[in-house]
Design a protein around this motif. Sequence first.
Motif, PDB file in Angstrom:
ATOM      1  N   PHE A   1      39.913  41.072  41.569  1.00 24.12           N
ATOM      2  CA  PHE A   1      39.729  40.966  40.123  1.00 24.12           C
ATOM      3  C   PHE A   1      38.634  41.890  39.639  1.00 24.12           C
ATOM      4  CE2 PHE A   1      41.583  36.850  41.190  1.00 24.12           C
ATOM      5  CZ  PHE A   1      42.578  36.770  40.244  1.00 24.12           C
ATOM      6  N   GLN A   2      38.727  42.183  38.351  1.00 25.01           N
ATOM      7  CA  GLN A   2      37.721  43.007  37.706  1.00 25.01           C
ATOM      8  C   GLN A   2      36.359  42.308  37.727  1.00 25.01           C
ATOM      9  OE1 GLN A   2      39.626  44.204  34.135  1.00 25.01           O
ATOM     10  NE2 GLN A   2      37.993  45.563  33.500  1.00 25.01           N
ATOM     11  N   ASP A   3      36.353  41.030  37.489  1.00 23.27           N
ATOM     12  CA  ASP A   3      35.106  40.278  37.412  1.00 23.27           C
ATOM     13  C   ASP A   3      34.929  39.426  38.669  1.00 23.27           C
ATOM     14  OD1 ASP A   3      32.963  38.705  36.899  1.00 23.27           O
ATOM     15  OD2 ASP A   3      33.939  37.500  35.356  1.00 23.27           O
TER      16      ASP A   3
ATOM     17  N   LYS B   1      47.130  46.469  31.385  1.00 24.23           N
ATOM     18  CA  LYS B   1      47.092  46.701  32.826  1.00 24.23           C
ATOM     19  C   LYS B   1      46.828  45.394  33.584  1.00 24.23           C
ATOM     20  CE  LYS B   1      43.658  49.685  32.510  1.00 24.23           C
ATOM     21  NZ  LYS B   1      43.376  49.574  31.060  1.00 24.23           N
ATOM     22  N   SER B   2      45.758  44.694  33.207  1.00 21.72           N
ATOM     23  CA  SER B   2      45.426  43.447  33.909  1.00 21.72           C
ATOM     24  C   SER B   2      46.512  42.405  33.714  1.00 21.72           C
ATOM     25  CB  SER B   2      44.097  42.876  33.405  1.00 21.72           C
ATOM     26  OG  SER B   2      43.045  43.750  33.695  1.00 21.72           O
ATOM     27  N   VAL B   3      47.005  42.293  32.484  1.00 23.50           N
ATOM     28  CA  VAL B   3      48.028  41.277  32.213  1.00 23.50           C
ATOM     29  C   VAL B   3      49.295  41.577  33.028  1.00 23.50           C
ATOM     30  CG1 VAL B   3      49.493  40.234  30.440  1.00 23.50           C
ATOM     31  CG2 VAL B   3      47.085  40.662  29.950  1.00 23.50           C
TER      32      VAL B   3
ATOM     33  N   ALA C   1      44.591  45.978  43.025  1.00 27.72           N
ATOM     34  CA  ALA C   1      43.160  46.186  42.800  1.00 27.72           C
ATOM     35  C   ALA C   1      42.957  46.497  41.326  1.00 27.72           C
ATOM     36  CB  ALA C   1      42.656  47.322  43.678  1.00 27.72           C
ATOM     37  N   ASP C   2      42.359  45.545  40.600  1.00 31.78           N
ATOM     38  CA  ASP C   2      42.177  45.688  39.157  1.00 31.78           C
ATOM     39  C   ASP C   2      40.776  46.230  38.876  1.00 31.78           C
ATOM     40  OD1 ASP C   2      42.334  45.577  36.443  1.00 31.78           O
ATOM     41  OD2 ASP C   2      42.558  43.402  36.293  1.00 31.78           O
ATOM     42  N   GLU C   3      40.686  47.507  38.604  1.00 29.76           N
ATOM     43  CA  GLU C   3      39.393  48.164  38.360  1.00 29.76           C
ATOM     44  C   GLU C   3      38.380  47.765  39.432  1.00 29.76           C
ATOM     45  OE1 GLU C   3      38.757  50.044  35.456  1.00 29.76           O
ATOM     46  OE2 GLU C   3      40.261  49.385  34.027  1.00 29.76           O
TER      47      GLU C   3
HETATM   48 MG   LIG Z   1      41.849  45.010  32.583  1.00 29.39          MG
END
Ligand SMILES: [Mg+2]
Lengths: 321, 339
Positions: B95-97, B46-48, B177-179
């Motif tokens: 980003f997630q982080d 998903k993120s990639v 929107a990644d998580e």
């Molecule tokens: Mg991810």
Amino acid sequence: MSAEYILEVKNLKQYFPVTTGFMKTTLLKAVDDVSFSIKPGETLGMVGESGCGKTTVGRSLMHLYHKTGGDVFFDGIKIEKGATLAAFRKRAQIVFQDPYSSLNPRMTVGDIIAEPIDVHRLAASKKDRDARIGELIQMVGLSSEQATRYAHEFSGGQRQRIGIARALASNPDFIVADEPVSALDVSIQAQVINMLEDLQDKLKLAYLLIAHDLSVVKHISNRIAVMYLGKLVELAPANELHRHPAHPYTQALLSAVPIPDPQKSRESKRIMLSGDVPSPLNAPSGCAFRTRCAMAGASCAEAVPPLREIAPGHFAACVKI
Amino acid sequence: MALLEVRDLKTSFFTPMGEIKAVDGVSFDLDKGRVLGIVGESGSGKSVSAYSILQILTPPGKVVGGSVKFNGDELVGASEKKIRDIRGNRISIIFQDPMTSLTPVFTIGNQLMEAILLHTDRNKKEARARAVEMLGLVGINDPERRMGQYSFELSGGMRQRVMIAMALACEPDILIADEPTTALDVTIQAQIIELMTELQHKLGMAIIMITHDLGVIASICDEVIVMYAGKVCERGTADQIFYNPKHEYTKGLLRSIPNIESDDKERLIPISGMPLDMLHMPAGCAFAPRCDRAMKICLTSQPQEYFVAQDHISACWVNIQEGIQSGLIKLDENGGVKV
Ligand SMILES: [Mg+2]
Ligand SMILES: Nc1ncnc2c1ncn2[C@@H]1O[C@H](COP(=O)(O)OP(=O)(O)O)[C@@H](O)[C@H]1O
Ligand SMILES: Nc1ncnc2c1ncn2[C@@H]1O[C@H](COP(=O)(O)OP(=O)(O)O)[C@@H](O)[C@H]1O
Ligand SMILES: [Mg+2]
């Protein structure tokens, strides 16, 4: 087992001194006057936003901290230093949240699982110990050959199983499970939840299940306790809490849970809470929730509302009910 | 022409252990004002996929095939200048982080105002007012005071909300929107989803919502992509995915979540087996080792994407077989699918 409750927590307080300025410390009231009890074989779920004190309740009642106040009774006996504490440590165990950091990577899975056996000297011989490890490892759905491998070789779900096997090693009657499935993918989550339920049936375990996922908590628990800023604000049987939440905070919390059903989601009405949970270092006077509560009035600032029984077995701490 | 057209996107990581096909032939369209959800286990790509769309991969990751067109312009292989122009300005990502994406040298207010001045036509005073408003909208207490603070003074949850405010303040055409709410409490998550929906309606912003939470998907998405092992296993409208899932993995996911609406203690039905291991991929369908309905062909040959209904795609041999039985599809001489 003789007592009606396997665990009773009475007026538990856990304050932490924190540095708030130069040479200045303030007491952070992480858990403030919390009482509840759990029957043998029962699951009490505990929910609330992060920082409300769930983990601290679990650790404090397990006597992992020097508690500030209150009493813990196990099987009718008050836990104090010495013999009662040692016996309690054997019969009550804790499973930690993070399956990645809670297991020592330099130990074999067998040695991790056997920790309580070694601490409490529960095996008469090496053969006994190995047999017990084999039994435990199978109980959580892994294979006995895996006992000689290291924790880092396992996936998150498997590590959580290892943590549970370790908790079971001393034959406990009660387990605190702190967010046991939060770090897992949903497809793996269901495996671990089913396993916790099967073990409970088989071993007659009581659980304090701490989690922020209300769907998971509702699924596993007989009763649910809701915390806000270090205090219990509501406690009720799981279905009752879901159908008839009484405290405005519980109502908001439940309405915020996203439902995996597009139709229902479109129809559902949300109670939006504004802003953030206040810092526990300057909690509002009276009812701590009043600064975010749509129903709050002047009387809410005056005194901390006590937890009252508003229907049989249903307790809530709100003067507006 | 859709706002965003992704075709057969392929991204691999070239590691000492071998090539990892993190994204392996992903295709979809995204129209203005629509919300597309991407759901799948951790490690499914998903993120990639998001990074590949924005061309922000770092070695050993590399887009090895396919195309990403934004307003008809090809982004794969485009110049750094062109990408930089689009990134942030037209397409924003959360980003997630959150730690990685706020600089510690400027205050929160500085960074927010900078973004607003750069991406909208507000003046300095308006930008400041908007920044304070955005912080309030993402549920941050005492926004005036927060404006003067630095990112390291905030908690993780609060930093994530500043990031969300920042991405939304740019008023992008597409928000990825990644998580975004995974680390946040449900009460804050509800506030943020409401804010996103509002901006989507007001500005016609399109959203790609990446999450593993089917509740979040149901509450905001028009269309849904279900990913497994770098591939799309099913794609359809939210209603199709939730009420008429076709792929066995989608069905398994929906069965394995507890239903908060039910008063009975129904036992959960988990997906059996182990989580996927991208370094040891099976020859056939990646999900076959965990699939209760796997057939012989599933173990040897990868299923193609197949339209099970209008706008509804599934890549599953069981569905293809059902299609053959009902006469809807025929196999060509190479075993390929002809609709
Ligand atoms: Mg991810
Ligand atoms: N060892 C500690 N020292 C100081 N403060 C702590 C400590 N442990 C927890 N806290 C504080 O106590 C409060 C409750 O924390 P915790 O029990 O971890 O909440 P939860 O598990 O509900 O997220 C938080 O404000 C947290 O910062
Ligand atoms: N920096 C990296 N190096 C090697 N492999 C990577 C890297 N980042 C991601 N991958 C691989 O790509 C796959 C997809 O990752 P990702 O898109 O982050 O998954 P998710 O669906 O959880 O967002 C992972 O299974 C992993 O094997
Ligand atoms: Mg906790």
